[in-house]
Design a protein around this motif. Structure first.
Motif, PDB file in Angstrom:
ATOM      1  N   UNK A 129       0.831  -1.211   0.000  1.00 56.81           N
ATOM      2  CA  UNK A 129       0.000   0.000   0.000  1.00 56.81           C
ATOM      3  C   UNK A 129       0.857   1.249   0.000  1.00 56.81           C
ATOM      4  N   UNK A 130       1.869   1.259   0.864  1.00 57.62           N
ATOM      5  CA  UNK A 130       2.735   2.437   0.991  1.00 57.62           C
ATOM      6  C   UNK A 130       3.473   2.741  -0.305  1.00 57.62           C
ATOM      7  N   UNK A 131       3.896   1.704  -1.005  1.00 63.88           N
ATOM      8  CA  UNK A 131       4.655   1.890  -2.242  1.00 63.88           C
ATOM      9  C   UNK A 131       3.778   1.771  -3.481  1.00 63.88           C
ATOM     10  N   UNK A 132       2.462   1.777  -3.287  1.00 60.88           N
ATOM     11  CA  UNK A 132       1.487   1.828  -4.374  1.00 60.88           C
ATOM     12  C   UNK A 132       1.739   0.758  -5.435  1.00 60.88           C
ATOM     13  N   UNK A 133       1.895  -0.479  -4.976  1.00 61.88           N
ATOM     14  CA  UNK A 133       2.137  -1.596  -5.889  1.00 61.88           C
ATOM     15  C   UNK A 133       0.815  -2.184  -6.376  1.00 61.88           C
ATOM     16  N   UNK A 134       0.601  -2.271  -7.683  1.00 59.80           N
ATOM     17  CA  UNK A 134      -0.576  -2.999  -8.157  1.00 59.80           C
ATOM     18  C   UNK A 134      -0.566  -4.439  -7.655  1.00 59.80           C
ATOM     19  N   UNK A 135       0.638  -5.063  -7.710  1.00 60.34           N
ATOM     20  CA  UNK A 135       0.759  -6.435  -7.241  1.00 60.34           C
ATOM     21  C   UNK A 135       2.100  -6.694  -6.591  1.00 60.34           C
ATOM     22  N   UNK A 136       2.120  -7.554  -5.597  1.00 61.22           N
ATOM     23  CA  UNK A 136       3.358  -8.040  -4.986  1.00 61.22           C
ATOM     24  C   UNK A 136       3.186  -9.529  -4.703  1.00 61.22           C
ATOM     25  N   UNK A 137       4.261 -10.272  -4.909  1.00 62.13           N
ATOM     26  CA  UNK A 137       4.244 -11.707  -4.603  1.00 62.13           C
ATOM     27  C   UNK A 137       5.425 -12.019  -3.694  1.00 62.13           C
ATOM     28  N   UNK A 138       5.156 -12.806  -2.662  1.00 67.84           N
ATOM     29  CA  UNK A 138       6.190 -13.243  -1.725  1.00 67.84           C
ATOM     30  C   UNK A 138       6.108 -14.754  -1.574  1.00 67.84           C
ATOM     31  N   UNK A 139       7.254 -15.400  -1.644  1.00 72.33           N
ATOM     32  CA  UNK A 139       7.361 -16.837  -1.398  1.00 72.33           C
ATOM     33  C   UNK A 139       8.497 -17.065  -0.409  1.00 72.33           C
ATOM     34  N   UNK A 140       8.179 -17.671   0.733  1.00 72.74           N
ATOM     35  CA  UNK A 140       9.180 -17.976   1.755  1.00 72.74           C
ATOM     36  C   UNK A 140       9.114 -19.465   2.052  1.00 72.74           C
ATOM     37  N   UNK A 141      10.279 -20.119   2.048  1.00 72.80           N
ATOM     38  CA  UNK A 141      10.367 -21.528   2.422  1.00 72.80           C
ATOM     39  C   UNK A 141      11.395 -21.675   3.530  1.00 72.80           C
ATOM     40  N   UNK A 142      11.011 -22.368   4.574  1.00 70.15           N
ATOM     41  CA  UNK A 142      11.942 -22.721   5.639  1.00 70.15           C
ATOM     42  C   UNK A 142      11.652 -24.155   6.039  1.00 70.15           C
ATOM     43  N   UNK A 143      12.512 -24.761   6.866  1.00 71.94           N
ATOM     44  CA  UNK A 143      12.215 -26.115   7.329  1.00 71.94           C
ATOM     45  C   UNK A 143      10.898 -26.207   8.103  1.00 71.94           C
ATOM     46  N   UNK A 144      10.401 -25.055   8.609  1.00 69.74           N
ATOM     47  CA  UNK A 144       9.136 -25.050   9.348  1.00 69.74           C
ATOM     48  C   UNK A 144       7.914 -25.026   8.446  1.00 69.74           C
ATOM     49  N   UNK A 145       8.125 -24.726   7.155  1.00 73.62           N
ATOM     50  CA  UNK A 145       6.975 -24.674   6.268  1.00 73.62           C
ATOM     51  C   UNK A 145       7.146 -23.640   5.169  1.00 73.62           C
ATOM     52  N   UNK A 146       6.029 -23.283   4.555  1.00 74.09           N
ATOM     53  CA  UNK A 146       6.046 -22.358   3.423  1.00 74.09           C
ATOM     54  C   UNK A 146       5.025 -21.250   3.637  1.00 74.09           C
ATOM     55  N   UNK A 147       5.402 -20.042   3.239  1.00 74.54           N
ATOM     56  CA  UNK A 147       4.501 -18.884   3.295  1.00 74.54           C
ATOM     57  C   UNK A 147       4.404 -18.298   1.901  1.00 74.54           C
ATOM     58  N   UNK A 148       3.180 -18.091   1.438  1.00 73.81           N
ATOM     59  CA  UNK A 148       2.940 -17.486   0.136  1.00 73.81           C
ATOM     60  C   UNK A 148       1.949 -16.343   0.309  1.00 73.81           C
ATOM     61  N   UNK A 149       2.257 -15.209  -0.285  1.00 72.22           N
ATOM     62  CA  UNK A 149       1.306 -14.097  -0.301  1.00 72.22           C
ATOM     63  C   UNK A 149       1.322 -13.491  -1.694  1.00 72.22           C
ATOM     64  N   UNK A 150       0.243 -13.682  -2.419  1.00 74.88           N
ATOM     65  CA  UNK A 150       0.070 -13.056  -3.728  1.00 74.88           C
ATOM     66  C   UNK A 150      -0.914 -11.907  -3.531  1.00 74.88           C
ATOM     67  N   UNK A 151      -0.366 -10.708  -3.415  1.00 78.91           N
ATOM     68  CA  UNK A 151      -1.139  -9.538  -2.998  1.00 78.91           C
ATOM     69  C   UNK A 151      -1.422  -8.640  -4.195  1.00 78.91           C
ATOM     70  N   UNK A 152      -2.682  -8.384  -4.458  1.00 77.59           N
ATOM     71  CA  UNK A 152      -3.026  -7.430  -5.492  1.00 77.59           C
ATOM     72  C   UNK A 152      -3.241  -8.060  -6.850  1.00 77.59           C
ATOM     73  N   UNK A 153      -3.095  -7.216  -7.871  1.00 76.62           N
ATOM     74  CA  UNK A 153      -3.473  -7.597  -9.232  1.00 76.62           C
ATOM     75  C   UNK A 153      -2.327  -7.358 -10.204  1.00 76.62           C
ATOM     76  N   UNK A 154      -2.474  -7.899 -11.396  1.00 71.26           N
ATOM     77  CA  UNK A 154      -1.400  -7.861 -12.381  1.00 71.26           C
ATOM     78  C   UNK A 154      -1.239  -6.503 -13.052  1.00 71.26           C
ATOM     79  N   UNK A 155      -2.270  -5.638 -12.987  1.00 69.62           N
ATOM     80  CA  UNK A 155      -2.159  -4.315 -13.614  1.00 69.62           C
ATOM     81  C   UNK A 155      -3.008  -3.315 -12.858  1.00 69.62           C
ATOM     82  N   UNK A 156      -2.629  -2.054 -12.996  1.00 74.35           N
ATOM     83  CA  UNK A 156      -3.376  -0.982 -12.339  1.00 74.35           C
ATOM     84  C   UNK A 156      -4.847  -1.014 -12.764  1.00 74.35           C
ATOM     85  N   UNK A 157      -5.712  -0.913 -11.769  1.00 75.72           N
ATOM     86  CA  UNK A 157      -7.155  -0.891 -12.012  1.00 75.72           C
ATOM     87  C   UNK A 157      -7.665  -2.186 -12.636  1.00 75.72           C
ATOM     88  N   UNK A 158      -6.861  -3.245 -12.547  1.00 69.85           N
ATOM     89  CA  UNK A 158      -7.273  -4.527 -13.106  1.00 69.85           C
ATOM     90  C   UNK A 158      -7.964  -5.396 -12.070  1.00 69.85           C
TER      91      UNK A 158
END
Length: 394
Positions: free
Chosen positions: A37-66
């Motif tokens: 939100x602060x950096x006004x990103x239409x979309x952000x994707x995060x993938x984290x893997x550790x021995x404890x498990x996996x975290x995925x966050x696909x935030x937002x959309x592929x294009x502005x106003x999409x």
């Protein structure tokens, strides 16, 4: 690259890291939402893997106003993460005895100024002294005025060679795309095939990187499913400082100035230093294989890791591989896109992130900024230094 010319990074740890915390999805979600939100990103994707498990966050959309949500398989331009493909291909050729790191560049490319005294190792380590063509006004002006121009390697190197070197070979460190473009030329000469085919044969097919490609210089499309990329300001305006002028920044913050869509600007000016396309899933697969030694024999891998040394300019780097706190990998940015990939071989932790409006109007690279805030949530003791401020120069 925030623009064709970019600023230096901040800090990287000498090595080691604290034990990992259990993944806290709620805390991680809060950081992703706030930074996006602060950096006004239409979309952000995060993938984290550790021995404890996996975290995925696909935030937002592929294009502005999409309305199409981003996902792990969304393709984007990955900028200087491409350098790690080029460097690893050359190291495989070293391993096969086709080239030596001590060879002078002139053995393969006789027209490089001072090539008799520049080694292959110095190209990969960013210690050749050769001028970075992306720091020239000529290139930045052309990117603004002729965004569809198809650049040849000869044109890019001509811009670099017209400028004096930063220092004699081996007597300093300066991040220069010229170095990696030359490594790409040498790799093509040795393998006798285009760089895209080299990458496909050596990496993409064996590793199953089905969302990854190295397009032809004339190809400005990103295969579907893909994200669009957005840029505030111009390349010339942000050559010295990646933030846009203060009056424009105020308009962005007020919501009255929108970024430009630069998705299909021709990326041929990045070549072997930054022309790749990939996904979060494939970048994670790649950085894990590269850092964990699945692509080189044990001796070559150990030499590569041992060669990641402090640069004297706030980063640690060695043959197209960066160390960023406990993570080894790279960052990538070209107008519209910013990405980060890192793998901690001690704790077996992977972090990949990307954003599709880059850099933000105040100069911050979104993916790198996000990872800086996520790392302290992953380690029980914060590393002595973490992700470089602003990422690596691109």
């Amino acid at each position: 690259m925030p623009t064709a010319a970019a600023s230096d990074g901040g800090s990287a740890a000498a090595g080691g890291s604290g034990a990992l915390r259990p993944l806290d999805p709620r805390a991680l979600d809060e950081v992703v939402a706030r930074v996006a939100t602060e950096l006004r990103q239409p979309g952000m994707v995060v993938l984290i893997r550790t021995p404890q498990g996996e975290y995925v966050n696909a935030h937002g959309v592929t294009e502005r106003n999409g309305t199409t949500p981003v996902a792990l398989d969304t393709r984007l331009r990955i900028g200087s993460n491409t350098k790690t493909w080029t460097g690893t291909a050359v190291l495989q050729m070293v391993q096969a005895g086709k080239i030596a790191l001590t060879d002078p560049v002139s053995k393969y490319l006789p027209d490089v100024p001072g090539g008799d005294t520049i080694t292959i190792a110095q190209l990969g380590d960013m210690r050749s002294g050769l001028h970075n063509y992306t720091e020239t006004l000529e290139l930045n002006r052309a990117l603004d005025d002729e965004p569809q121009k198809v650049w040849t390697t000869e044109e890019l190197l001509g811009l670099a060679f017209a400028q004096p070197p930063y220092f004699p070979p081996g007597q300093g460190w300066h991040y220069s795309n010229t170095n990696t473009v030359l490594l790409g030329e040498i790799a093509e000469q040795i393998d006798g095939k285009p760089l895209g085919q080299i990458f496909q044969d050596r990496f993409f097919t064996p590793l199953g990187m089905t969302g990854t490609s190295y397009p032809a210089a004339t190809d400005t499309a990103i295969p579907a499913p893909s994200a669009r990329g957005y840029l505030y300001g111009t390349n010339v305006e942000t050559m010295e400082d990646p933030s846009i002028p203060a009056d424009q920044l105020a308009q962005v913050e007020a919501g009255t100035l929108a970024p430009r869509d630069v998705t299909n600007d021709n990326p041929s000016w990045t070549g072997a230093a930054g022309q790749g396309i990939s996904t979060a899933t494939d970048l994670a697969m790649w950085v894990e294989a590269m850092v964990d030694g699945k692509l080189l024999d044990a001796a070559t891998q150990q030499a590569r890791m041992d060669g990641v040394l402090p640069t004297g300019r706030g980063t640690s780097y060695g043959f197209t591989l960066a160390q960023m706190g406990p993570l080894y990998g790279h960052t990538g940015e070209l107008p519209g896109f910013n990405s980060f990939m890192g793998y901690d071989p001690v704790n077996k932790a992977t972090i990949v992130a990307w954003g599709n409006s880059a850099p933000y109007a105040d100069g911050r690279p979104p993916a790198v900024t996000l990872v800086q805030e996520l790392v302290p949530l992953l380690y029980s003791a914060a590393p002595p230094a973490d992700v470089p401020e602003g990422g690596l120069p691109d």
